[in-house]
Design a protein around this motif. Structure first.
Motif, PDB file in Angstrom:
ATOM      1  N   ALA A 106      -1.854   9.355   3.034  1.00  0.00           N
ATOM      2  CA  ALA A 106      -2.239  10.855   2.901  1.00  0.00           C
ATOM      3  C   ALA A 106      -4.068  10.271   3.454  1.00  0.00           C
ATOM      4  O   ALA A 106      -4.302  10.142   1.094  1.00  0.00           O
ATOM      5  CB  ALA A 106      -1.425  11.358   2.741  1.00  0.00           C
ATOM      6  N   ASP A 107      -5.337  11.179   3.709  1.00  0.00           N
ATOM      7  CA  ASP A 107      -6.243  11.415   3.448  1.00  0.00           C
ATOM      8  C   ASP A 107      -7.214  10.066   3.344  1.00  0.00           C
ATOM      9  O   ASP A 107      -8.519  10.611   2.608  1.00  0.00           O
ATOM     10  CB  ASP A 107      -6.367  12.444   1.966  1.00  0.00           C
ATOM     11  CG  ASP A 107      -6.783  13.842   2.414  1.00  0.00           C
ATOM     12  OD1 ASP A 107      -7.649  13.796   3.661  1.00  0.00           O
ATOM     13  OD2 ASP A 107      -6.227  14.051   1.427  1.00  0.00           O
ATOM     14  N   HIS A 108      -6.673   9.086   4.004  1.00  0.00           N
ATOM     15  CA  HIS A 108      -7.298   7.308   3.204  1.00  0.00           C
ATOM     16  C   HIS A 108      -7.693   6.780   4.677  1.00  0.00           C
ATOM     17  O   HIS A 108      -7.948   5.508   4.602  1.00  0.00           O
ATOM     18  CB  HIS A 108      -6.839   6.832   2.555  1.00  0.00           C
ATOM     19  CG  HIS A 108      -7.193   7.394   0.431  1.00  0.00           C
ATOM     20  ND1 HIS A 108      -6.578   8.366   0.259  1.00  0.00           N
ATOM     21  CD2 HIS A 108      -8.399   7.137  -0.054  1.00  0.00           C
ATOM     22  CE1 HIS A 108      -7.273   9.033  -0.310  1.00  0.00           C
ATOM     23  NE2 HIS A 108      -8.497   8.578  -0.984  1.00  0.00           N
ATOM     24  N   GLU A 109      -6.935   7.086   5.822  1.00  0.00           N
ATOM     25  CA  GLU A 109      -6.570   6.971   7.175  1.00  0.00           C
ATOM     26  C   GLU A 109      -8.292   6.175   7.684  1.00  0.00           C
ATOM     27  O   GLU A 109      -8.152   6.764   9.194  1.00  0.00           O
ATOM     28  CB  GLU A 109      -6.118   8.268   8.016  1.00  0.00           C
ATOM     29  CG  GLU A 109      -4.439   8.279   7.421  1.00  0.00           C
ATOM     30  CD  GLU A 109      -4.996   9.940   6.626  1.00  0.00           C
ATOM     31  OE1 GLU A 109      -6.465  10.049   6.487  1.00  0.00           O
ATOM     32  OE2 GLU A 109      -3.742  10.621   6.538  1.00  0.00           O
ATOM     33  N   PHE A 110      -8.566   5.623   6.992  1.00  0.00           N
ATOM     34  CA  PHE A 110     -10.382   5.377   7.706  1.00  0.00           C
ATOM     35  C   PHE A 110      -9.728   4.488   8.720  1.00  0.00           C
ATOM     36  O   PHE A 110     -10.975   4.742   9.681  1.00  0.00           O
ATOM     37  CB  PHE A 110     -10.898   5.978   6.261  1.00  0.00           C
ATOM     38  CG  PHE A 110     -11.528   6.206   5.543  1.00  0.00           C
ATOM     39  CD1 PHE A 110     -12.022   7.050   6.177  1.00  0.00           C
ATOM     40  CD2 PHE A 110     -11.130   6.231   4.402  1.00  0.00           C
ATOM     41  CE1 PHE A 110     -12.633   8.300   5.296  1.00  0.00           C
ATOM     42  CE2 PHE A 110     -10.888   7.125   2.915  1.00  0.00           C
ATOM     43  CZ  PHE A 110     -11.610   8.181   3.924  1.00  0.00           C
ATOM     44  N   ASN A 111      -9.571   3.060   8.449  1.00  0.00           N
ATOM     45  CA  ASN A 111      -9.525   2.454   9.410  1.00  0.00           C
ATOM     46  C   ASN A 111      -8.523   2.564  10.465  1.00  0.00           C
ATOM     47  O   ASN A 111      -8.463   3.096  12.276  1.00  0.00           O
ATOM     48  CB  ASN A 111      -8.656   0.894   8.513  1.00  0.00           C
ATOM     49  CG  ASN A 111      -8.664  -0.082  10.205  1.00  0.00           C
ATOM     50  OD1 ASN A 111      -9.622  -0.213  10.593  1.00  0.00           O
ATOM     51  ND2 ASN A 111      -7.287  -0.654  10.265  1.00  0.00           N
ATOM     52  N   THR A 112      -7.444   3.358  10.310  1.00  0.00           N
ATOM     53  CA  THR A 112      -6.548   3.908  11.756  1.00  0.00           C
ATOM     54  C   THR A 112      -8.068   5.408  12.545  1.00  0.00           C
ATOM     55  O   THR A 112      -6.881   4.896  13.537  1.00  0.00           O
ATOM     56  CB  THR A 112      -5.577   4.983  10.495  1.00  0.00           C
ATOM     57  OG1 THR A 112      -4.872   3.950   9.649  1.00  0.00           O
ATOM     58  CG2 THR A 112      -4.566   5.164  12.170  1.00  0.00           C
ATOM     59  N   ILE A 149      -0.194  10.183  11.523  1.00  0.00           N
ATOM     60  CA  ILE A 149      -1.409   8.786  11.282  1.00  0.00           C
ATOM     61  C   ILE A 149      -0.959   8.266  10.192  1.00  0.00           C
ATOM     62  O   ILE A 149      -1.017   7.232   9.943  1.00  0.00           O
ATOM     63  CB  ILE A 149      -2.014   8.765  11.340  1.00  0.00           C
ATOM     64  CG1 ILE A 149      -3.389   9.480  10.610  1.00  0.00           C
ATOM     65  CG2 ILE A 149      -2.600   9.642  12.895  1.00  0.00           C
ATOM     66  CD1 ILE A 149      -4.251   9.197  11.292  1.00  0.00           C
ATOM     67  N   ASP A 150      -0.606   8.883   9.279  1.00  0.00           N
ATOM     68  CA  ASP A 150      -0.409   8.066   7.514  1.00  0.00           C
ATOM     69  C   ASP A 150       0.463   7.387   7.592  1.00  0.00           C
ATOM     70  O   ASP A 150       1.319   8.016   7.614  1.00  0.00           O
ATOM     71  CB  ASP A 150      -1.230   9.822   6.435  1.00  0.00           C
ATOM     72  CG  ASP A 150       0.103  11.254   6.743  1.00  0.00           C
ATOM     73  OD1 ASP A 150       0.755  10.582   7.612  1.00  0.00           O
ATOM     74  OD2 ASP A 150       0.952  11.603   5.125  1.00  0.00           O
TER      75      ASP A 150
END
Ligand SMILES: [Zn+2]
Ligand SMILES: [Zn+2]
Length: 379
Positions: free
Chosen positions: A27-33, A75-76
Motif C-alpha cells: 500500500a502506498d508504494h505501488e510505483f511499478n504497478t 492495486i496494492d
C-alpha cells in the motif's frame, strides 16, 4: 492501437495478471504497478487523467455529454511471504498479492480495452480508478481528496470471493460488509523485580484480564442475531524472565454490520478497558481509530447491476460479511455497487497459500464493461 481478438485479449489479461502477481507492491508504494498500468492504457490510447497522488492511475473513456460511471479496482498487495507454489509466484520477498487485487486490475484493464473500442457509441463517460492503498484503508480517501470522484454519478467495484464458483456473482442491496475500527491500548503499571510483585503494579496480569473481559462483549452484550467481532491481534509486554515490566500493550480491530452495534461495542470497550485497568491498579492509554464505514449498496443501482449481471453469470443474494473494503468511502458520497465474484476453491485471502483463479478475470471484465454500459443507458 492494436486490435485484439477476444482470445488475444484474454491471453493478454492473464499475462498482465501474472506480471502484477510476480511484482506485488505494498500500500502506498505501488510505483511499478502504476507505471505498468499507465503504459498499458497509453498504448491503448486511453486518456490518463492528472493526479496529485504518487501512485494509482485515473483515466477516462467517452465524453462528458451524459453521466459518468466510475469503475474501481484496487492495486496494492500485502506483507506476506508467498507459499502458494504457483508458477508466477511473487519475486518480491515478503510481499504478495494475497488478496487477489491482481485479478481486479486485470479485469478493469480488460473492460477498459473493450469500452475504448466502443467509445464513439458510449452514452457518457467511464472513469477508470486504479486505487492505491486499499489494504491500509486509506487509498479511497486519498482518491476522494484528489477530486477524482467529484464528477462521478455512480461507482462500481468488486472483490474476488474464495470458495464460490468463478461464474457466480454475489450482490446484495444495502449493507454488505462490516465497518472497521481499530484500537491500541497501553497499560501503564510500575515495574519491579519478579520476586517482589507487591512493590510494583503488574501490567501483564492486567493485560490478561483485559483480553478475557473484552471477549465478553460479543458473547454477553450482542443480540445473538447481530453480527459483530472484536479481535485482539497483537500483544506485547516485557523482555526477560526476572523483571516485571512497567507497560503492556495490545491492539486489534472491531468489525460490525450496523451503526448501533458499532457504537455499542465502542462504549463497552472503553468501559471494560478503563475499569479493568482500575481494578488492577494500572492506567490505560487508549487510542481508538474510527475506520471505514460499512459497504452500503444503493438499492436502485443494485437492481440494475443484478439484472445485467444475471445475463452472463449466476447471481446469488450475497450474505453479509465482516471483512471491510474502503470502497465504502466512495459510497458515503455517491451511489455505488460492490459485488463479490467467485474465485473457485482456495484458502481465504490474506493467507500465504491463497490462490486466485485466472478464470475470474473473464467474469470481472464483463461485470465492469456490461454494467457500465447499462448504467450509462439508464442514468
Ligand atoms: Zn485484503
Ligand atoms: Zn482485497
Amino acid at each position: 492501437m492494436t486490435m485484439l481478438s477476444k482470445e488475444e485479449l484474454e491471453k493478454r489479461l492473464v499475462f498482465y495478471r501474472h506480471y502484477f502477481h510476480e511484482h506485488p507492491e505494498l500500500a502506498d508504494h505501488e510505483f511499478n504497478t502504476t507505471k505498468t498500468i499507465t503504459k498499458i492504457l497509453t498504448d491503448w490510447e486511453i486518456t490518463i487523467l492528472p493526479t496529485q497522488l504518487a501512485t494509482g492511475v485515473f483515466a477516462e473513456i467517452g465524453h462528458s455529454d451524459g453521466p459518468t460511471i466510475a469503475l474501481r479496482a484496487d492495486i496494492d498487495a500485502l506483507p506476506i511471504q508467498e507459499k502458494s507454489g504457483v508458477a508466477f509466484s511473487s519475486k518480491n520477498a515478503g510481499v504478495m498479492h494475497a488478496c487477489g487485487h491482481d485479478t481486479h486490475m486485470a479485469s478493469l484493464l480488460g473492460a477498459a480495452y473493450l469500452l475504448k473500442q466502443q467509445e464513439r457509441d458510449l452514452k457518457g463517460r467511464v472513469k477508470l480508478i486504479f486505487q492505491l492503498s486499499e489494504e491500509d484503508n486509506e487509498g479511497a480517501l486519498q482518491v476522494i481528496n484528489d477530486g477524482q470522484i467529484d464528477d462521478v454519478d455512480a461507482i462500481l467495484g468488486f472483490h474476488n470471493t474464495p470458495n464460490y464458483p468463478v461464474d457466480h456473482i454475489g450482490i446484495r442491496a444495502g449493507i454488505t460488509n462490516g465497518a472497521i475500527d481499530k484500537f491500541k491500548v497501553t497499560l501503564h503499571g510500575v515495574g519491579t523485580h519478579a520476586s517482589t510483585p507487591d512493590k510494583g503494579q503488574d501490567p501483564i496480569v492486567a493485560l490478561g484480564a483485559e483480553i478475557n473481559a473484552l471477549q465478553s462483549i460479543a458473547s454477553r452484550n450482542l443480540d445473538a442475531f447481530q453480527a459483530g467481532v472484536l479481535s485482539i491481534t497483537h500483544v506485547s509486554a516485557g523482555n526477560t524472565w526476572n523483571i516485571l515490566p512497567d507497560t503492556a500493550f495490545f491492539e486489534g480491530t472491531v468489525r460490525t454490520a450496523s451503526k448501533q452495534l458499532r457504537q455499542l461495542i465502542k462504549t463497552r470497550f472503553l468501559d471494560i478497558v478503563n475499569y479493568t485497568a482500575k481494578a488492577y491498579q494500572v492506567a490505560a492509554d487508549i487510542d481508538w481509530y474510527d475506520g471505514d464505514p460499512s459497504v452500503n449498496n444503493d438499492a436502485k443501482l443494485t437492481a440494475i447491476v443484478r439484472d445485467e449481471s444475471s445475463k452472463f453469470a449466476t447471481v446469488y443474494e450475497q450474505e453479509q460479511r465482516l471483512g471491510s473494503d474502503d470502497f465504502s468511502c466512495y459510497q458515503e458520497r455517491i451511489p455505488g455497487v460492490y459485488a463479490n465474484i467467485g474465485n473457485g476453491e482456495t484458502i481465504s485471502a490474506h493467507n500465504p497459500y491463497f490462490k486466485a483463479d485466472d478464470a475470474l478475470i473473464r467474469v470481472g471484465v464483463k461485470y465492469f464493461e456490461r454494467n457500465a454500459l447499462r448504467l450509462l443507458d439508464e442514468l
